[in-house]
Design an enzyme around this catalytic site. Structure first.
Site, PDB file in Angstrom:
ATOM      1  N   ASP A  37      44.667  55.341  48.002  1.00  0.00           N
ATOM      2  CA  ASP A  37      43.297  55.293  48.922  1.00  0.00           C
ATOM      3  C   ASP A  37      41.969  55.812  48.148  1.00  0.00           C
ATOM      4  O   ASP A  37      42.343  56.952  47.161  1.00  0.00           O
ATOM      5  CB  ASP A  37      43.325  55.913  50.224  1.00  0.00           C
ATOM      6  N   ASP A  53      40.982  53.682  43.062  1.00  0.00           N
ATOM      7  CA  ASP A  53      39.981  52.760  43.196  1.00  0.00           C
ATOM      8  C   ASP A  53      40.298  51.345  43.050  1.00  0.00           C
ATOM      9  O   ASP A  53      40.669  51.265  41.722  1.00  0.00           O
ATOM     10  CB  ASP A  53      38.556  53.001  42.896  1.00  0.00           C
ATOM     11  N   VAL A  54      40.957  50.429  43.843  1.00  0.00           N
ATOM     12  CA  VAL A  54      41.685  49.373  43.290  1.00  0.00           C
ATOM     13  C   VAL A  54      40.693  48.271  42.598  1.00  0.00           C
ATOM     14  O   VAL A  54      41.149  47.324  41.919  1.00  0.00           O
ATOM     15  CB  VAL A  54      42.145  48.294  44.830  1.00  0.00           C
ATOM     16  N   ASN A  80      46.716  46.556  51.162  1.00  0.00           N
ATOM     17  CA  ASN A  80      46.156  46.480  52.383  1.00  0.00           C
ATOM     18  C   ASN A  80      44.597  46.902  52.247  1.00  0.00           C
ATOM     19  O   ASN A  80      43.896  46.342  53.132  1.00  0.00           O
ATOM     20  CB  ASN A  80      46.939  47.434  53.396  1.00  0.00           C
ATOM     21  N   TYR A 145      33.377  37.382  53.314  1.00  0.00           N
ATOM     22  CA  TYR A 145      34.618  37.977  53.943  1.00  0.00           C
ATOM     23  C   TYR A 145      35.808  36.930  53.888  1.00  0.00           C
ATOM     24  O   TYR A 145      36.570  37.073  53.498  1.00  0.00           O
ATOM     25  CB  TYR A 145      34.379  38.775  54.914  1.00  0.00           C
ATOM     26  N   LYS A 149      39.513  36.321  52.110  1.00  0.00           N
ATOM     27  CA  LYS A 149      40.736  36.206  52.889  1.00  0.00           C
ATOM     28  C   LYS A 149      41.425  34.902  52.931  1.00  0.00           C
ATOM     29  O   LYS A 149      42.527  34.832  52.847  1.00  0.00           O
ATOM     30  CB  LYS A 149      40.590  36.668  54.336  1.00  0.00           C
ATOM     31  N   ALA A 178      40.901  43.905  65.183  1.00  0.00           N
ATOM     32  CA  ALA A 178      41.626  45.397  65.273  1.00  0.00           C
ATOM     33  C   ALA A 178      40.769  46.535  65.466  1.00  0.00           C
ATOM     34  O   ALA A 178      39.696  46.682  64.939  1.00  0.00           O
ATOM     35  CB  ALA A 178      42.807  45.359  64.091  1.00  0.00           C
ATOM     36  N   THR A 180      40.115  49.405  64.569  1.00  0.00           N
ATOM     37  CA  THR A 180      40.058  50.410  63.727  1.00  0.00           C
ATOM     38  C   THR A 180      38.749  51.187  63.477  1.00  0.00           C
ATOM     39  O   THR A 180      37.993  50.532  63.878  1.00  0.00           O
ATOM     40  CB  THR A 180      40.666  49.687  62.365  1.00  0.00           C
TER      41      THR A 180
END
Ligand code: NAD
Length: 251
Positions: A37, A53-54, A80, A145, A149, A178, A180
């Site tokens: 993360d 960092d992805v 994720n 976004y 996806k 969701a 979150t």
């Protein structure tokens, strides 16, 4: 003996929300779990946190290598980590398009690329990508976004085809809205958070938001060796939003 006993898992974006719930559930079901993360400071035992960092290939490779060394192998990758974006095609500039694709799509590619050499050594290798209802239903104000996806959905199918004969299953979960920290931040930023929450709840046939634990349950289902025949699928966890058309209450 539980289904994840002896298996090693890596969860990206595992310090918050869906990723955190997935990491905790896999650990509770017997897996040894590392979290990758941007900010792993809140990650507690038995989970092990790695900062990466992805969008940065070097940091991804270093974190994946460190996690695999600590765990002693890798069987499961939960891809994720992701960020949101709001607006129509007129609202986000090129830098925003590149940035959100870099995190949500290329980020998954970078982590998968670093993880695959290790996954190929596993007898129960599985990748679960976190996709979204936005990949399969047109939602207002989510052009960028949703495009990311949709790409995650297609990437899931292509990866499932490429890696089937190497013994690596690849599937995705498609959550509805969701509950979150991410959605909490969206609600906080709305002019009327209570009205915004009610609108999001009403959009789902179930009349409520999805919980992170419910998405985690679907991720665990797809990651489990018990699902060894399941690859190239998307599992909706959306209170019926993708497939159902209910009549209004009382009609
Ligand atoms: N919450 C929802 O309604 C919802 C619905 C459908 C899909 N999703 C997807 O679920 C995933 C998780 O969302 P969430 O709601 O749990 O969000 P969240 O913001 O609670 O958690 C996301 C985590 O990803 C990490 N992260 C973000 N950018 C990163 C980067 N560049 N490198 C490494 N880590 C990074 C964050 O630090 C955070 O810990 C995302 O891919 C999101 O698109 C969420």
């Amino acid at each position: 003996m539980t289904d994840f006993e002896g298996l090693k898992a890596l969860v990206t974006g595992g310090a918050s929300g869906i990723g955190r719930a997935a990491a905790e559930l896999l650990a509770a079901r017997g897996a040894e779990v590392a979290v990758l993360d941007l900010d792993p400071s809140s990650v507690e035992k038995p989970l092990v946190g790695y900062r990466a960092d992805v969008t940065d290939d070097t940091s991804v490779r270093e974190a994946v290598a460190a996690a695999v060394a600590e765990l002693g192998g890798l069987d499961i990758l939960v891809n994720n980590a992701g960020i949101g974006a709001q607006g129509t095609v007129e609202d986000n500039d090129d830098d925003q398009w590149h940035r959100v694709f870099d995190v949500n799509v290329v980020g998954m590619v970078r982590v998968a690329r670093a993880a695959l050499p290790h996954l190929r050594n596993s007898a129960h290798a599985a990748i679960v990508n976190t996709c979204s209802i936005a990949a399969t239903a047109g939602l207002p104000q989510r052009a960028l976004y949703s495009a990311t996806k949709g790409a995650v959905y297609s990437l899931t199918l292509a990866m499932a085809a490429d890696h089937l004969r190497e013994g690596v299953r690849v599937n995705c979960v498609n959550p509805g809205t969701a509950d979150t920290p991410w959605v909490g931040r969206l609600l906080d930023a709305a002019p009327d958070p209570a009205a915004e929450r009610a609108a999001l709840e009403a959009r789902q046939p179930s009349g409520r938001l999805v919980s992170a634990a419910e998405v985690a349950g679907a991720i665990a289902y797809l990651a489990s060796p018990l699902s060894g025949a399941t690859t190239g699928t998307s599992l909706a966890v959306d209170g019926g939003m993708q497939g159902l058309r209910l009549r209004p209450v009382g009609q």
